[in-house]
Each structure stands twice: as C-alpha cells, then as structure tokens.
Design a protein around this motif. Structure first.
Motif, PDB file in Angstrom:
ATOM      1  N   UNK A  26     -24.587-121.649  24.319  1.00  0.00           N
ATOM      2  CA  UNK A  26     -24.254-120.216  24.358  1.00  0.00           C
ATOM      3  C   UNK A  26     -24.837-119.496  23.148  1.00  0.00           C
ATOM      4  N   UNK A  27     -24.647-120.104  21.964  1.00  0.00           N
ATOM      5  CA  UNK A  27     -25.159-119.486  20.737  1.00  0.00           C
ATOM      6  C   UNK A  27     -26.684-119.421  20.748  1.00  0.00           C
ATOM      7  N   UNK A  28     -27.329-120.474  21.233  1.00  0.00           N
ATOM      8  CA  UNK A  28     -28.799-120.492  21.243  1.00  0.00           C
ATOM      9  C   UNK A  28     -29.346-119.492  22.263  1.00  0.00           C
ATOM     10  N   UNK A  29     -28.651-119.352  23.394  1.00  0.00           N
ATOM     11  CA  UNK A  29     -29.091-118.364  24.387  1.00  0.00           C
ATOM     12  C   UNK A  29     -28.972-116.952  23.825  1.00  0.00           C
ATOM     13  N   UNK A  30     -27.884-116.706  23.097  1.00  0.00           N
ATOM     14  CA  UNK A  30     -27.709-115.391  22.469  1.00  0.00           C
ATOM     15  C   UNK A  30     -28.800-115.156  21.423  1.00  0.00           C
ATOM     16  N   UNK A  31     -29.086-116.203  20.645  1.00  0.00           N
ATOM     17  CA  UNK A  31     -30.133-116.074  19.629  1.00  0.00           C
ATOM     18  C   UNK A  31     -31.487-115.797  20.274  1.00  0.00           C
ATOM     19  N   UNK A  32     -31.753-116.457  21.374  1.00  0.00           N
ATOM     20  CA  UNK A  32     -33.033-116.255  22.058  1.00  0.00           C
ATOM     21  C   UNK A  32     -33.181-114.792  22.524  1.00  0.00           C
ATOM     22  N   UNK A  33     -32.082-114.220  22.997  1.00  0.00           N
ATOM     23  CA  UNK A  33     -32.137-112.840  23.490  1.00  0.00           C
ATOM     24  C   UNK A  33     -32.276-111.825  22.357  1.00  0.00           C
ATOM     25  N   UNK A  34     -31.697-112.139  21.222  1.00  0.00           N
ATOM     26  CA  UNK A  34     -31.639-111.147  20.129  1.00  0.00           C
ATOM     27  C   UNK A  34     -32.424-111.605  18.904  1.00  0.00           C
ATOM     28  N   UNK A  35     -33.377-112.511  19.100  1.00  0.00           N
ATOM     29  CA  UNK A  35     -34.071-113.137  17.976  1.00  0.00           C
ATOM     30  C   UNK A  35     -34.707-112.120  17.027  1.00  0.00           C
ATOM     31  N   UNK A  36     -35.373-111.110  17.566  1.00  0.00           N
ATOM     32  CA  UNK A  36     -36.079-110.145  16.717  1.00  0.00           C
ATOM     33  C   UNK A  36     -35.117-109.519  15.712  1.00  0.00           C
TER      34      UNK A  36
ATOM     35  N   UNK B 103     -27.337-121.615   9.775  1.00  0.00           N
ATOM     36  CA  UNK B 103     -27.174-120.948  11.072  1.00  0.00           C
ATOM     37  C   UNK B 103     -28.530-120.764  11.750  1.00  0.00           C
ATOM     38  N   UNK B 104     -29.505-120.266  11.005  1.00  0.00           N
ATOM     39  CA  UNK B 104     -30.827-120.015  11.584  1.00  0.00           C
ATOM     40  C   UNK B 104     -31.495-121.320  12.027  1.00  0.00           C
ATOM     41  N   UNK B 105     -31.396-122.354  11.208  1.00  0.00           N
ATOM     42  CA  UNK B 105     -31.989-123.651  11.547  1.00  0.00           C
ATOM     43  C   UNK B 105     -31.343-124.223  12.803  1.00  0.00           C
ATOM     44  N   UNK B 106     -30.021-124.137  12.905  1.00  0.00           N
ATOM     45  CA  UNK B 106     -29.301-124.682  14.062  1.00  0.00           C
ATOM     46  C   UNK B 106     -29.649-123.922  15.338  1.00  0.00           C
ATOM     47  N   UNK B 107     -29.724-122.592  15.236  1.00  0.00           N
ATOM     48  CA  UNK B 107     -30.007-121.782  16.421  1.00  0.00           C
ATOM     49  C   UNK B 107     -31.433-121.981  16.917  1.00  0.00           C
ATOM     50  N   UNK B 108     -32.367-122.170  15.974  1.00  0.00           N
ATOM     51  CA  UNK B 108     -33.778-122.302  16.355  1.00  0.00           C
ATOM     52  C   UNK B 108     -34.112-123.728  16.778  1.00  0.00           C
ATOM     53  N   UNK B 109     -33.695-124.703  15.981  1.00  0.00           N
ATOM     54  CA  UNK B 109     -34.168-126.081  16.179  1.00  0.00           C
ATOM     55  C   UNK B 109     -33.124-127.028  16.750  1.00  0.00           C
ATOM     56  N   UNK B 110     -31.908-126.583  16.940  1.00  0.00           N
ATOM     57  CA  UNK B 110     -30.922-127.415  17.608  1.00  0.00           C
ATOM     58  C   UNK B 110     -29.973-128.151  16.688  1.00  0.00           C
ATOM     59  N   UNK B 111     -29.105-128.953  17.318  1.00  0.00           N
ATOM     60  CA  UNK B 111     -28.002-129.612  16.611  1.00  0.00           C
ATOM     61  C   UNK B 111     -28.489-130.597  15.552  1.00  0.00           C
ATOM     62  N   UNK B 112     -29.457-131.424  15.900  1.00  0.00           N
ATOM     63  CA  UNK B 112     -29.922-132.430  14.937  1.00  0.00           C
ATOM     64  C   UNK B 112     -30.477-131.762  13.687  1.00  0.00           C
ATOM     65  N   UNK B 113     -31.253-130.706  13.880  1.00  0.00           N
ATOM     66  CA  UNK B 113     -31.820-129.987  12.736  1.00  0.00           C
ATOM     67  C   UNK B 113     -30.715-129.358  11.895  1.00  0.00           C
ATOM     68  N   UNK B 114     -29.707-128.781  12.572  1.00  0.00           N
ATOM     69  CA  UNK B 114     -28.603-128.174  11.837  1.00  0.00           C
ATOM     70  C   UNK B 114     -27.825-129.186  11.025  1.00  0.00           C
ATOM     71  N   UNK B 115     -27.586-130.373  11.602  1.00  0.00           N
ATOM     72  CA  UNK B 115     -26.847-131.407  10.874  1.00  0.00           C
ATOM     73  C   UNK B 115     -27.667-131.956   9.711  1.00  0.00           C
ATOM     74  N   UNK B 116     -28.980-132.063   9.894  1.00  0.00           N
ATOM     75  CA  UNK B 116     -29.827-132.490   8.774  1.00  0.00           C
ATOM     76  C   UNK B 116     -29.818-131.446   7.658  1.00  0.00           C
ATOM     77  N   UNK B 117     -29.815-130.174   8.034  1.00  0.00           N
ATOM     78  CA  UNK B 117     -29.726-129.115   7.024  1.00  0.00           C
ATOM     79  C   UNK B 117     -28.386-129.192   6.293  1.00  0.00           C
TER      80      UNK B 117
END
Length: 206
Positions: A175-185, A29-43
């Motif tokens: 949508x998920x990445x925007x939410x993560x960006x707002x609440x990252x801390x 989840x963290x990898x996908x939210x931070x680095x995007x779809x390709x990173x999440x699929x590689x994970x």
C-alpha cells in the motif's frame, strides 16, 4: 538499583531521540518505499552500526578530542552537511524519474546502495555523538562498571534497529509503495527539500 534506573532513563531518552523526525527517518522511508523491505532493513541495520560507532566514541572519549580540537568537529559537521545537501539534490534531480521495474539484480544492488548511504549519513553527523555524550554524562554514573558500558551499547543498538526496522516494514508494504509510486514527484521534492534544509542547518549550527 541505581544502575538499573540510570539505564532505564537512558533507554527512554535515547528512544525518544531516535524516533524524532530527522534525516535518518527521511532516508530509511525513501529507501524502503523505492527499493523494498530488504533495502529498508539494511538501511536500518546501517543506522544501528553508525549509532554504535558514535556511542562507543562518546563512551571512550572522542567528545573530549572534539572539544580540544574544534576544527576536527567542524570538519565532520561540514562534511555531514555537504552529504545531506547532496542527497537532497539527488532526490530533487530524479524526482520526475519513474520507479524502476522489479528486477532481482537491480533490487539487490539498490539494497546495498541504501545500506552505504545510510551508514555514511549516520557517520557523517558528529552531532549524534555530541548528543549521546551529553545524555551519557547526565544519566550515567561517573565511573560505570565495564558491564554497564556494554549494556549502554546494547540499548543503543536495540533502539536504533527496532525503530528504523519498524519504519522499513511500514513503508515497504504494498500500500505504501503504491502510494509512493503515484505521488513520487511531490514526495521526492518534499524529502529532497527537507534533507537540503537539514544539511544547511547542520552546517550553520554551532
């Protein structure tokens, strides 16, 4: 028919185990939210590879080796715990850092870093192999044919990749990445704390 029923039971039990929340879920989840779809699929692919290694080990007797040489299992377990605690610490340490701006080169590097992290996480937890060994013993016949071993590995691969790929696709969306960006801390603190607790649990479990 007996073999089909055994494989169906194995597929269901393993899928339920894969879908249960744990460090692998947190990391994908963290990898996908931070680095995007390709990173999440590689994970997700890395999680599958690591699970295949442990499944093959369980099928071909590494569990017996761990039972005979307990120090070897303990060494794997402690190493996995330290790695989990390290990942948790790094999330907590960088919780306040903003997400990097979109950069293709940085995104590619981040994707492969996510792959390595996920693979190391899966390979550093011998409890995966112990669990697989227990369900193999419980659900498979005592002397399965060779084709059944191959089918078991295929089931493990499909379950692992499908579940984690679904998580990657879900949490890499805009949508998920925007939410993560707002609440990252706060999210990084929660996920970092969860990884640290899971690492301590792995270290203390027997």
């Amino acid at each position: 028919m007996e073999y089909v029923a055994a494989l169906a039971g194995l597929a269901l039990v393993h899928l339920l185990a894969v879908a249960s929340p744990g460090p692998s879920t947190v990391l994908v989840i963290q990898t996908s939210a931070v680095s995007g779809r390709r990173a999440g699929l590689l994970a997700a692919f890395a999680m599958m590879l690591g699970a295949l290694v442990w499944a093959a080990a369980a099928l071909y007797g590494l569990q017996i080796l761990f039972a005979r040489f307990e120090w070897l299992y303990v060494a794997f377990r402690i190493a996995g715990a330290i790695y989990l605690i390290y990942l948790g610490f790094m999330l907590l340490r960088h919780a306040g850092a903003p997400l990097p701006e979109a950069d293709p080169a940085a995104a590619q590097a981040g994707a492969w870093q996510g792959f390595v992290k996920a693979l190391l996480l899966q390979l550093s937890n011998p409890k995966v192999m112990v669990f697989m060994g227990s369900i193999f013993i419980s659900l498979l016949p005592a002397q399965p044919p060779a084709w059944m071993d191959a089918t078991v590995l295929a089931i493990v691969a499909i379950n692992e990749f499908t579940w984690f790929a679904l998580l990657a696709l879900l949490f890499s969306g805009s949508t998920a990445r925007a939410f993560y960006r707002r609440t990252k801390v706060w999210l990084d603190r929660i996920m970092g704390g969860a990884l640290g607790v899971l690492g301590l649990k792995l270290a203390l479990d027997r």
